[in-house]
Design a protein around this motif. Structure first.
Motif, short mmCIF file in Angstrom:
data_model
loop_
_atom_site.label_atom_id
_atom_site.label_comp_id
_atom_site.label_asym_id
_atom_site.label_seq_id
_atom_site.Cartn_x
_atom_site.Cartn_y
_atom_site.Cartn_z
N LEU A 164 9.13 -12.80 23.30
CA LEU A 164 10.47 -12.29 23.60
C LEU A 164 11.24 -13.26 24.50
N ALA A 165 12.43 -13.67 24.03
CA ALA A 165 13.29 -14.54 24.83
C ALA A 165 14.26 -13.74 25.68
N GLY A 166 14.72 -12.62 25.14
CA GLY A 166 15.71 -11.84 25.87
C GLY A 166 15.83 -10.42 25.35
N LEU A 167 16.47 -9.58 26.16
CA LEU A 167 16.71 -8.19 25.81
C LEU A 167 18.19 -7.87 26.02
N ARG A 168 18.74 -7.10 25.10
CA ARG A 168 20.11 -6.61 25.25
C ARG A 168 20.06 -5.13 25.61
N ASN B 17 22.45 -10.34 13.18
CA ASN B 17 23.73 -10.25 13.88
C ASN B 17 23.56 -10.73 15.33
N PRO B 18 23.44 -12.05 15.53
CA PRO B 18 23.22 -12.57 16.88
C PRO B 18 24.41 -12.34 17.81
N ASN B 19 25.60 -12.13 17.25
CA ASN B 19 26.77 -11.90 18.08
C ASN B 19 26.71 -10.53 18.76
N GLU B 20 26.39 -9.48 17.99
CA GLU B 20 26.42 -8.12 18.52
C GLU B 20 25.05 -7.56 18.85
N ALA B 21 24.00 -8.33 18.60
CA ALA B 21 22.65 -7.88 18.96
C ALA B 21 21.91 -8.91 19.80
N GLY B 22 22.59 -10.02 20.12
CA GLY B 22 22.00 -11.00 21.02
C GLY B 22 22.23 -10.60 22.47
N VAL B 23 21.74 -11.41 23.39
CA VAL B 23 21.90 -11.08 24.80
C VAL B 23 23.36 -11.25 25.24
N ASP C 279 26.05 -16.94 26.29
CA ASP C 279 24.95 -16.04 25.96
C ASP C 279 24.73 -15.97 24.45
N LYS C 280 25.84 -15.94 23.69
CA LYS C 280 25.72 -15.89 22.23
C LYS C 280 25.16 -17.21 21.69
N GLU C 281 25.63 -18.31 22.25
CA GLU C 281 25.14 -19.62 21.79
C GLU C 281 23.65 -19.74 22.06
N TRP C 282 23.20 -19.32 23.26
CA TRP C 282 21.78 -19.38 23.60
C TRP C 282 20.98 -18.47 22.68
N SER C 283 21.50 -17.30 22.40
CA SER C 283 20.81 -16.37 21.49
C SER C 283 20.56 -17.03 20.15
N GLN C 284 21.60 -17.63 19.58
CA GLN C 284 21.46 -18.30 18.30
C GLN C 284 20.39 -19.39 18.35
N GLN D 157 14.72 -21.11 17.01
CA GLN D 157 13.44 -21.71 17.39
C GLN D 157 12.27 -20.74 17.21
N GLY D 158 12.55 -19.54 16.70
CA GLY D 158 11.47 -18.61 16.38
C GLY D 158 11.19 -17.55 17.43
N TYR D 159 11.99 -17.49 18.48
CA TYR D 159 11.80 -16.46 19.50
C TYR D 159 12.49 -15.16 19.08
N ASP D 160 12.18 -14.08 19.79
CA ASP D 160 12.75 -12.78 19.50
C ASP D 160 13.75 -12.36 20.57
N ILE D 161 14.78 -11.63 20.14
CA ILE D 161 15.70 -10.94 21.05
C ILE D 161 15.84 -9.53 20.52
N GLU D 162 15.69 -8.55 21.40
CA GLU D 162 15.67 -7.16 20.97
C GLU D 162 16.62 -6.31 21.81
N PHE D 163 16.98 -5.16 21.25
CA PHE D 163 17.63 -4.12 22.04
C PHE D 163 16.58 -3.40 22.87
N VAL D 164 16.98 -2.89 24.02
CA VAL D 164 16.13 -2.03 24.82
C VAL D 164 16.99 -0.85 25.28
N PRO D 165 16.50 0.39 25.18
CA PRO D 165 17.33 1.56 25.52
C PRO D 165 17.48 1.77 27.03
N ALA D 166 17.80 0.71 27.73
CA ALA D 166 18.11 0.75 29.16
C ALA D 166 19.63 0.75 29.27
#
Length: 262
Positions: free
Chosen positions: A110-114, A134-140, A166-171, A176-185
């Protein structure tokens, strides 16, 4: 990676909001947070007194850029899990940081959480929209999001992009194969911008959108924007005046014909 959390807050002249955020963090989440840092961009209000009163670490930003401030946040943090806020945002859910920690412990890739703060976030989370589609609306987003410092050490944030760092880094990390996920926080994003601040934000978003998404702006686009904004402003003004008059008429009628009190 270690599982302790550093919270970094970007601030400029938001003393009241900053005080509320720091009080919230200390009062409700002290057992979840190892370190709090305020990145202050030469505030001229009493932000520095608030930082001193709250007893948290201060790091000064002399030349602000969105990517540069995010890099400074990562450099200044002593932990691998970094949650970044702006002073006008604050966590709400009682398990905000616990959910973040659990997500990183479950997924070593995991690279990041939104985290969630608006209707689109809630809908995308419930509908399981992935950051890869959708890295724009689901990225960090660097206000109420978390990222992994170990990944950042390999892929620093771009400090030469106008905004949307943040969007550029998410992309980039997704590629590079890392994950970014939603978290219900859940957190609250609470700011009322002036027209001048809205214009400043608009300029940054136009430039950032062109740099990152290659959005093609043309003269016809500008004309449509002006026409649409003018029509919308007239519609809002007309509706506001209409209902102002209706409220006046209702109040006059009410004064002359009041109902029985209970």
């Amino acid at each position: 990676m270690n599982d302790t959390i550093t919270v970094v807050i970007r601030n400029k002249n938001q003393a009241e909001s900053l005080d509320f955020l720091l009080t919230n963090l200390k009062k409700r989440y002290s057992e979840d947070i190892d370190e709090i840092i305020v990145l202050d961009n030469r505030s001229s209000d009493n932000s520095l007194q608030i930082i001193e009163k709250q007893g948290v670490k201060k790091v000064t930003i002399d030349q602000f850029s969105y990517g540069g401030s995010a890099n400074l946040a990562a450099e200044s943090a002593r932990n691998d899990l970094i949650v970044i806020f702006s002073a006008h945002a604050f966590p709400v859910s009682h398990d905000f940081f616990k959910l973040i920690k659990i997500s990183f412990l479950k997924n070593s890739n995991l690279a990041g959480l939104r985290c969630l703060h608006n209707g689109n976030d809630y809908k995308h989370y419930i509908n399981e929209v992935s950051s890869k589609e959708n890295p724009n609306e689901a990225g960090v987003i660097f206000c109420g999001s978390a990222f992994n410092k170990k990944v950042w050490e390999k892929f620093k944030f771009k400090d030469d992009i106008q905004t949307m760092e943040d969007k550029e880094w998410s992309q980039r990390v997704l590629h590079q194969g890392y994950d970014i996920e939603f978290v219900p926080a859940i957190f609250c994003y609470d700011i009322k911008r002036t027209d001048e601040q809205l214009f400043f934000r608009y300029k940054n978003e136009v430039i950032g959108s062109y740099q990152l998404w290659h959005t093609d702006y043309k003269f016809t686009t500008a004309l449509k924007m002006v026409a649409g904004s003018t029509i919308n402003a007239c519609r809002v003004f007309s509706s506001s005046m209409y209902y102002t008059f209706k409220r006046f008429c209702f109040l006059v009628k009410f004064i002359h014909n009041k109902p029985e009190k209970f």
